[in-house]
Design a protein around this motif. Structure first.
Motif, PDB file in Angstrom:
ATOM      1  N   ARG A   1       0.824  -1.217   0.000  1.00 47.20           N
ATOM      2  CA  ARG A   1       0.000   0.000   0.000  1.00 47.20           C
ATOM      3  C   ARG A   1       0.857   1.266   0.000  1.00 47.20           C
ATOM      4  O   ARG A   1       0.547   2.240  -0.694  1.00 47.20           O
ATOM      5  CB  ARG A   1      -0.974  -0.017   1.185  1.00 47.20           C
ATOM      6  CG  ARG A   1      -2.116  -1.006   0.969  1.00 47.20           C
ATOM      7  CD  ARG A   1      -2.922  -1.215   2.218  1.00 47.20           C
ATOM      8  NE  ARG A   1      -2.098  -1.783   3.288  1.00 47.20           N
ATOM      9  CZ  ARG A   1      -2.531  -2.021   4.523  1.00 47.20           C
ATOM     10  NH1 ARG A   1      -3.775  -1.712   4.841  1.00 47.20           N
ATOM     11  NH2 ARG A   1      -1.736  -2.552   5.424  1.00 47.20           N
TER      12      ARG A   1
ATOM     13  N   CYS B   1      -5.359  -7.630   7.638  1.00 51.25           N
ATOM     14  CA  CYS B   1      -6.249  -6.845   8.503  1.00 51.25           C
ATOM     15  C   CYS B   1      -7.489  -7.612   8.962  1.00 51.25           C
ATOM     16  O   CYS B   1      -8.507  -6.986   9.263  1.00 51.25           O
ATOM     17  CB  CYS B   1      -6.729  -5.553   7.828  1.00 51.25           C
ATOM     18  SG  CYS B   1      -5.421  -4.447   7.371  1.00 51.25           S
TER      19      CYS B   1
ATOM     20  N   GLU C   1      -7.628  -7.357  13.153  1.00 51.64           N
ATOM     21  CA  GLU C   1      -7.481  -6.075  13.841  1.00 51.64           C
ATOM     22  C   GLU C   1      -8.811  -5.378  14.072  1.00 51.64           C
ATOM     23  O   GLU C   1      -9.717  -5.466  13.255  1.00 51.64           O
ATOM     24  CB  GLU C   1      -6.571  -5.136  13.026  1.00 51.64           C
ATOM     25  CG  GLU C   1      -5.090  -5.373  13.228  1.00 51.64           C
ATOM     26  CD  GLU C   1      -4.575  -6.639  12.562  1.00 51.64           C
ATOM     27  OE1 GLU C   1      -5.246  -7.148  11.651  1.00 51.64           O
ATOM     28  OE2 GLU C   1      -3.503  -7.113  12.977  1.00 51.64           O
TER      29      GLU C   1
ATOM     30  N   CYS D   1      -6.480  -0.668  12.869  1.00 50.85           N
ATOM     31  CA  CYS D   1      -6.237  -0.466  11.434  1.00 50.85           C
ATOM     32  C   CYS D   1      -6.054   1.017  11.134  1.00 50.85           C
ATOM     33  O   CYS D   1      -5.183   1.396  10.352  1.00 50.85           O
ATOM     34  CB  CYS D   1      -7.425  -0.966  10.603  1.00 50.85           C
ATOM     35  SG  CYS D   1      -7.240  -2.638  10.027  1.00 50.85           S
TER      36      CYS D   1
ATOM     37  N   CYS E   1      -2.666   2.027  12.395  1.00 53.74           N
ATOM     38  CA  CYS E   1      -1.644   1.387  11.571  1.00 53.74           C
ATOM     39  C   CYS E   1      -1.512   2.126  10.241  1.00 53.74           C
ATOM     40  O   CYS E   1      -0.411   2.438   9.789  1.00 53.74           O
ATOM     41  CB  CYS E   1      -2.026  -0.082  11.345  1.00 53.74           C
ATOM     42  SG  CYS E   1      -1.030  -0.932  10.114  1.00 53.74           S
ATOM     43  N   LEU E   2      -2.655   2.440   9.653  1.00 47.34           N
ATOM     44  CA  LEU E   2      -2.608   3.116   8.355  1.00 47.34           C
ATOM     45  C   LEU E   2      -2.043   4.526   8.465  1.00 47.34           C
ATOM     46  O   LEU E   2      -1.311   4.980   7.588  1.00 47.34           O
ATOM     47  CB  LEU E   2      -4.004   3.187   7.745  1.00 47.34           C
ATOM     48  CG  LEU E   2      -4.333   2.046   6.809  1.00 47.34           C
ATOM     49  CD1 LEU E   2      -5.692   2.261   6.188  1.00 47.34           C
ATOM     50  CD2 LEU E   2      -3.295   1.919   5.693  1.00 47.34           C
TER      51      LEU E   2
ATOM     52  N   ARG F   1       1.561   4.114   8.393  1.00 47.04           N
ATOM     53  CA  ARG F   1       2.046   3.670   7.075  1.00 47.04           C
ATOM     54  C   ARG F   1       2.017   4.812   6.059  1.00 47.04           C
ATOM     55  O   ARG F   1       2.949   4.995   5.278  1.00 47.04           O
ATOM     56  CB  ARG F   1       1.185   2.517   6.570  1.00 47.04           C
ATOM     57  CG  ARG F   1       1.465   1.207   7.274  1.00 47.04           C
ATOM     58  CD  ARG F   1       0.466   0.136   6.852  1.00 47.04           C
ATOM     59  NE  ARG F   1       0.726  -1.116   7.518  1.00 47.04           N
ATOM     60  CZ  ARG F   1       1.575  -2.050   7.076  1.00 47.04           C
ATOM     61  NH1 ARG F   1       2.215  -1.875   5.938  1.00 47.04           N
ATOM     62  NH2 ARG F   1       1.773  -3.155   7.753  1.00 47.04           N
TER      63      ARG F   1
HETATM   64 FE1  FES Z   1      -5.202  -2.849   9.098  1.00 48.75          FE
HETATM   65 FE2  FES Z   1      -2.577  -2.215   9.212  1.00 48.75          FE
HETATM   66  S1  FES Z   1      -3.715  -3.532  10.489  1.00 48.75           S
HETATM   67  S2  FES Z   1      -4.146  -1.320   8.035  1.00 48.75           S
END
Ligand code: FES
Ligand code: SAM
Length: 345
Positions: A281, A313, A316, A321, A324-325, A328
Motif C-alpha cells: 500500500r 487486517c 485487527e 487499522c 496502523c494506516l 504507514r
Molecule cells: Fe489494518 Fe494495518 S492492520 S491497516
C-alpha cells in the motif's frame, strides 16, 4: 520513441497509442521515472493528502459464481454471514468516531437484502451522518434499484468492470454473466448522478497486455471518478486456485499510468496490494494512489469475507487499522485527512 519519452508524452498528452502502452507495460527499467512523474501530478492536484474510506463488508453471501472469487456461491466450505441494519449502523458509529467521513457498503450479490431494506439502511445513515458520503458496492442491479438507492441518499458506487475484453470476461465468469450488462450498469450509475468507480484485477488468469490496454480504453470512455485496481490473488476454494498471483510491479506501473491518464482520479492503494507485499500500500501511494480503505467490519466476521487467501487486517479492530494506516501513510510521505474526500475534477 524511448520509454522515457513515452512517459513524458503520457504526462503531457494524457494518452498513448496502443503499442506505446504495451511497450511501457512491458519493462520495469523505467518504473522509478514513471512513479515519480505520477507522484508529481498527484501532488499538483491532491498535495500530500490521502483520503480514508471506512469499508463495511456487510454480507459474504453471493448469488454469482465468478471463477476467481472466494465468496462465490459454489464455495460450500466457507461460513456465511450477514450484518443486520443495527450492526451496520454500529460500524458507522465507530467509524465516525475514528474520523471516517465516507462509508463503503460492500458485499456479495445477496438477494436477502431487498431494495426496501437497502434504502432503509441508506436513509438511516444519511440522516444520522449528513456530512458523510455513502458509497455502495454490491454488484449489478437494475437501473430502478440504483435510482432508489440514490434517492435514499447514496452518492457513490464502485463496480469494477473486471476486464473490458469480452472473450476474457467469459473466461473469468460462468454463462449468464455478461460484460455488456456490467458496462451498462456503470453507464446507468453515471446517468443517475453517482460518482462512479470502476477498475480491474491485474494478472487475472488469461489476461494479456492487450487486454489491459482495452481496460484503459474502456476507462477513457467511462471517465470514472474512482479507479480501483489490485493484483489477482488465488483462493484455494475456486476453480482458479492453481493460477499464479498477479504481479505487484505491474500493478504499481498501472497505478502510475492511471494517475497520468486520469490526473484527478481517486485511486486506492488496495488491500490486495497490501496482501501481496507488506509494503504494497505504501508503494501504491508512492506510485500515484491517493485513497486507502481500512476495514470497519466487526472483527468476528472479517476472516469470512475472504475474496482471496491470506487477506490482511482480518484480526485487527477498526481503531488498530486506523492507527496502523496513519503510520504507514506517514512513512510513505503523505498525510491522512478526515474530510469527505470528493474528487477534484
Ligand atoms: Fe489494518 Fe494495518 S492492520 S491497516
Ligand atoms: N459483489 C460486488 C461486485 O461484484 O462488484 C462487490 C464485491 S467483489 C468481491 C469486489 C471485488 O473484489 C471484485 O470487483 C474483484 O475485482 C475483487 N476480487 C474478487 N476476487 C478476487 C481475487 N481472487 N483477487 C483479487 N481481487 C479479487
Amino acid at each position: 520513441m524511448t520509454i522515457s519519452e513515452t512517459i513524458t508524452k503520457l504526462a503531457q498528452q494524457k494518452n498513448l497509442t496502443d503499442s506505446e502502452f504495451i511497450a511501457l507495460l512491458s519493462t520495469d527499467v523505467y518504473d522509478n521515472l514513471l512513479h515519480t512523474t505520477a507522484d508529481k501530478v498527484r501532488r499538483q492536484i491532491y498535495g500530500d493528502e490521502v483520503y480514508i474510506r471506512g469499508l463495511i463488508e456487510f454480507t459474504n453471501y453471493c448469488k454469482n459464481n465468478c471463477y476467481y472469487c472466494g465468496i462465490r456461491c459454489g464455495n460450500s466450505v466457507i461460513e456465511r454471514y450477514r450484518l443486520s441494519k443495527q450492526e451496520i449502523l454500529e460500524c458507522c458509529k465507530e467509524g465516525y468516531g475514528l474520523g471516517f467521513r465516507t462509508f463503503v457498503l460492500q458485499g456479495g450479490e445477496d438477494p436477502f437484502y431487498t431494495d426496501d431494506m437497502i434504502c432503509d439502511i441508506i436513509h438511516e445513515i444519511r440522516t444520522t451522518y449528513p456530512d458523510c458520503a455513502i458509497t455502495l458496492s454490491f454488484g449489478e442491479k437494475s437501473k430502478e434499484s440504483y435510482l432508489s438507492y440514490f434517492q435514499s441518499g447514496a452518492n457513490r458506487y464502485l463496480l469494477r468492470h473486471e476486464t473490458a475484453n469480452n472473450n476474457h470476461y467469459q473466461k473469468l465468469h460462468p454463462i449468464g454473466m455478461s460484460l455488456e450488462n456490467r458496462k451498462q450498469c456503470l453507464f446507468n450509475l453515471k446517468e443517475i448522478g453517482y460518482q462512479v468507480g470502476s477498475g480491474f484485477m491485474v494478472g487475472s488468469p488469461f489476461q494479456t497486455l492487450e487486454n489491459i490496454v482495452e481496460d484503459l480504453r474502456f476507462l477513457q470512455d467511462l471517465q470514472p471518478d474512482m479507479i480501483g485496481i489490485g493484483p489477482y490473488l488465488a483462493h484455494e476454494q475456486t476453480p482458479f486456485a492453481e493460477y499464479e498471483n498477479g504481479s505487484m510491479l505491474l500493478t504499481l506501473r498501472l497505478i502510475s499510468i492511471l494517475r497520468l491518464l486520469f490526473p484527478y482520479a481517486l485511486i486506492p492503494a488496495t488491500t490486495a496490494l497490501g496482501t501481496i507485499d507488506q509494503n504494497g500500500r505504501e508503494l501504491g501511494l508512492k506510485a500515484g494512489a491517493n485513497v486507502v480503505m481500512p476495514n470497519l467490519s466487526p472483527v468476528k466476521f472479517r476472516k469470512l469475507y475472504e475474496l482471496y487467501n491470506h487477506k490482511i487486517c482480518t484480526g485487527e479492530e477498526a481503531a488498530q487499522c486506523r492507527g496502523c494506516l496513519e503510520r504507514r501513510v506517514k512513512s510513505a510521505g503523505y498525510r491522512i485527512v478526515t474530510n469527505i474526500g470528493n474528487v477534484k475534477r
